[in-house]
Write a protein that holds these residues in place. Structure first.
Motif, PDB file in Angstrom:
ATOM      1  N   HIS A 134      -4.005   4.105   8.886  1.00  0.00           N
ATOM      2  CA  HIS A 134      -3.519   4.953   7.800  1.00  0.00           C
ATOM      3  C   HIS A 134      -4.358   6.223   7.647  1.00  0.00           C
ATOM      4  O   HIS A 134      -4.253   6.909   6.631  1.00  0.00           O
ATOM      5  N   ALA A 135      -5.164   6.550   8.647  1.00  0.00           N
ATOM      6  CA  ALA A 135      -6.065   7.702   8.529  1.00  0.00           C
ATOM      7  C   ALA A 135      -5.301   8.994   8.270  1.00  0.00           C
ATOM      8  O   ALA A 135      -5.723   9.825   7.450  1.00  0.00           O
ATOM      9  N   ASP A 136      -4.186   9.179   8.958  1.00  0.00           N
ATOM     10  CA  ASP A 136      -3.415  10.412   8.769  1.00  0.00           C
ATOM     11  C   ASP A 136      -2.859  10.500   7.352  1.00  0.00           C
ATOM     12  O   ASP A 136      -2.930  11.550   6.702  1.00  0.00           O
ATOM     13  N   GLN A 137      -2.326   9.390   6.864  1.00  0.00           N
ATOM     14  CA  GLN A 137      -1.790   9.368   5.502  1.00  0.00           C
ATOM     15  C   GLN A 137      -2.893   9.566   4.472  1.00  0.00           C
ATOM     16  O   GLN A 137      -2.732  10.291   3.488  1.00  0.00           O
ATOM     17  N   LEU A 138      -4.048   8.943   4.699  1.00  0.00           N
ATOM     18  CA  LEU A 138      -5.170   9.075   3.774  1.00  0.00           C
ATOM     19  C   LEU A 138      -5.695  10.506   3.717  1.00  0.00           C
ATOM     20  O   LEU A 138      -6.236  10.927   2.692  1.00  0.00           O
ATOM     21  N   SER A 139      -5.525  11.254   4.810  1.00  0.00           N
ATOM     22  CA  SER A 139      -6.001  12.641   4.826  1.00  0.00           C
ATOM     23  C   SER A 139      -5.136  13.539   3.953  1.00  0.00           C
ATOM     24  O   SER A 139      -5.560  14.628   3.565  1.00  0.00           O
ATOM     25  N   ARG A 140      -3.907  13.094   3.640  1.00  0.00           N
ATOM     26  CA  ARG A 140      -2.983  13.909   2.852  1.00  0.00           C
ATOM     27  C   ARG A 140      -2.909  13.499   1.387  1.00  0.00           C
ATOM     28  O   ARG A 140      -2.783  14.351   0.510  1.00  0.00           O
ATOM     29  N   LYS A 141      -2.993  12.186   1.128  1.00  0.00           N
ATOM     30  CA  LYS A 141      -2.863  11.724  -0.249  1.00  0.00           C
ATOM     31  C   LYS A 141      -3.433  10.311  -0.372  1.00  0.00           C
ATOM     32  O   LYS A 141      -3.579   9.605   0.632  1.00  0.00           O
ATOM     33  N   PRO A 142      -3.744   9.866  -1.585  1.00  0.00           N
ATOM     34  CA  PRO A 142      -4.239   8.507  -1.777  1.00  0.00           C
ATOM     35  C   PRO A 142      -3.187   7.469  -1.390  1.00  0.00           C
ATOM     36  O   PRO A 142      -1.980   7.724  -1.476  1.00  0.00           O
ATOM     37  N   VAL A 143      -3.648   6.300  -0.963  1.00  0.00           N
ATOM     38  CA  VAL A 143      -2.771   5.202  -0.575  1.00  0.00           C
ATOM     39  C   VAL A 143      -3.085   3.990  -1.444  1.00  0.00           C
ATOM     40  O   VAL A 143      -4.239   3.540  -1.512  1.00  0.00           O
ATOM     41  N   ASP A 144      -2.064   3.463  -2.113  1.00  0.00           N
ATOM     42  CA  ASP A 144      -2.227   2.259  -2.923  1.00  0.00           C
ATOM     43  C   ASP A 144      -1.960   1.025  -2.060  1.00  0.00           C
ATOM     44  O   ASP A 144      -1.022   1.005  -1.253  1.00  0.00           O
ATOM     45  N   PHE A 145      -2.764  -0.005  -2.239  1.00  0.00           N
ATOM     46  CA  PHE A 145      -2.575  -1.240  -1.495  1.00  0.00           C
ATOM     47  C   PHE A 145      -3.168  -2.402  -2.283  1.00  0.00           C
ATOM     48  O   PHE A 145      -3.891  -2.204  -3.263  1.00  0.00           O
ATOM     49  N   LYS A 146      -2.843  -3.612  -1.865  1.00  0.00           N
ATOM     50  CA  LYS A 146      -3.408  -4.807  -2.473  1.00  0.00           C
ATOM     51  C   LYS A 146      -4.410  -5.410  -1.508  1.00  0.00           C
ATOM     52  O   LYS A 146      -4.111  -5.586  -0.329  1.00  0.00           O
ATOM     53  N   PHE A 147      -5.598  -5.701  -2.023  1.00  0.00           N
ATOM     54  CA  PHE A 147      -6.646  -6.246  -1.164  1.00  0.00           C
ATOM     55  C   PHE A 147      -6.968  -7.679  -1.558  1.00  0.00           C
ATOM     56  O   PHE A 147      -7.191  -7.985  -2.736  1.00  0.00           O
ATOM     57  N   GLY A 148      -7.029  -8.562  -0.551  1.00  0.00           N
ATOM     58  CA  GLY A 148      -7.341  -9.969  -0.791  1.00  0.00           C
ATOM     59  C   GLY A 148      -8.829 -10.232  -0.710  1.00  0.00           C
ATOM     60  O   GLY A 148      -9.464  -9.959   0.311  1.00  0.00           O
ATOM     61  N   VAL A 149      -9.383 -10.750  -1.788  1.00  0.00           N
ATOM     62  CA  VAL A 149     -10.810 -11.063  -1.865  1.00  0.00           C
ATOM     63  C   VAL A 149     -10.988 -12.568  -1.699  1.00  0.00           C
ATOM     64  O   VAL A 149     -10.499 -13.352  -2.522  1.00  0.00           O
ATOM     65  N   LEU A 150     -11.669 -12.979  -0.638  1.00  0.00           N
ATOM     66  CA  LEU A 150     -11.811 -14.405  -0.347  1.00  0.00           C
ATOM     67  C   LEU A 150     -12.454 -15.168  -1.490  1.00  0.00           C
ATOM     68  O   LEU A 150     -11.981 -16.232  -1.888  1.00  0.00           O
TER      69      LEU A 150
END
Length: 227
Positions: A134-150
């Protein structure tokens, strides 16, 4: 308590080549508190396909291990984390549209939780594949995602973005909770990648490892790659 949602761990199909990543974690006093050795296998596209990690005390004693298998999903790998200090094991399984967490202590199950897959989800060491894909997308705007914490056996809404102080040689990323309210209690996580190779260089934030007393800890990890 909510600051634990930023407990992330790094800063992996057909195998093509492998790397070794060495990490040195220091506390706020600059003291080395643990070492990491990542044995990384990659597929032909360069994405991580399998990662095996050993966590060692400064004297070389291994106290924890983690294995992440990306054969089913590049962002949510099957993960097994074991910590001999507390005789605990956490397993993340990803199949049939569900993500299942299981925690064991002294080889006995003490907790289990199932979560349906939805939207952009990242877990465990899938974070590195997420940043690079997602580096290209991150360079243009923030990216929302869900992160799993063990350790929490749950997913949390986060936002990733490329920082303004990135340079010609380094790409700097920040990760923080998507909710402004939770941001009042949780600090930002920062990672730095080499712009040319897209290899992880440093990580700063809440460690995925507890300290020897079972408490959370913030670290700065510097990485060196050994091809």
């Amino acid at each position: 308590m909510k600051s634990k949602i930023l407990s992330l761990m790094f800063i992996f199909p057909t195998l093509a080549f492998g790397d070794t990543l060495l990490g040195e974690a220091r506390n706020s006093k600059g003291e080395v508190i643990y070492l990491e050795t990542h044995e990384i296998q990659k597929d032909k596209s360069g994405s991580n396909s399998l990662i095996r990690v050993e966590y060692k005390k400064p004297n070389g004693e291994i106290f924890a291990t983690m294995t992440s298998d990306f054969s089913k999903d590049p962002l949510v790998p099957k993960t097994v984390f074991e910590d001999t200090r507390f005789n605990t094991k956490i397993v993340l399984e990803n199949s049939d549209g569900k993500i299942v967490f299981e925690e064991l202590k002294n080889d006995k199950q003490i907790a289990k939780k199932s979560i349906s897959k939805s939207g952009l989800m990242v877990a465990s060491q899938g974070f590195d594949n997420f940043i690079r894909s997602h580096a290209d997308q991150l360079s243009r705007k923030p990216v929302d995602f869900k992160f799993g914490v063990l350790s929490k056996m749950d997913f949390y809404s986060l936002t990733g973005y490329q920082k303004d102080d990135s340079t010609d040689s380094e790409l700097k990323y920040g990760i923080q909770p998507s909710s402004w309210f939770i941001r009042l209690f949780a600090g930002e996580l920062n990672v730095v990648y080499d712009r040319k190779t897209m290899r992880l260089k440093t990580f700063k934030g809440r460690s995925n490892l507890l300290d020897d007393r079972g408490g959370s800890q913030d670290v700065t990890i510097t990485y060196k790659w050994k091809d």
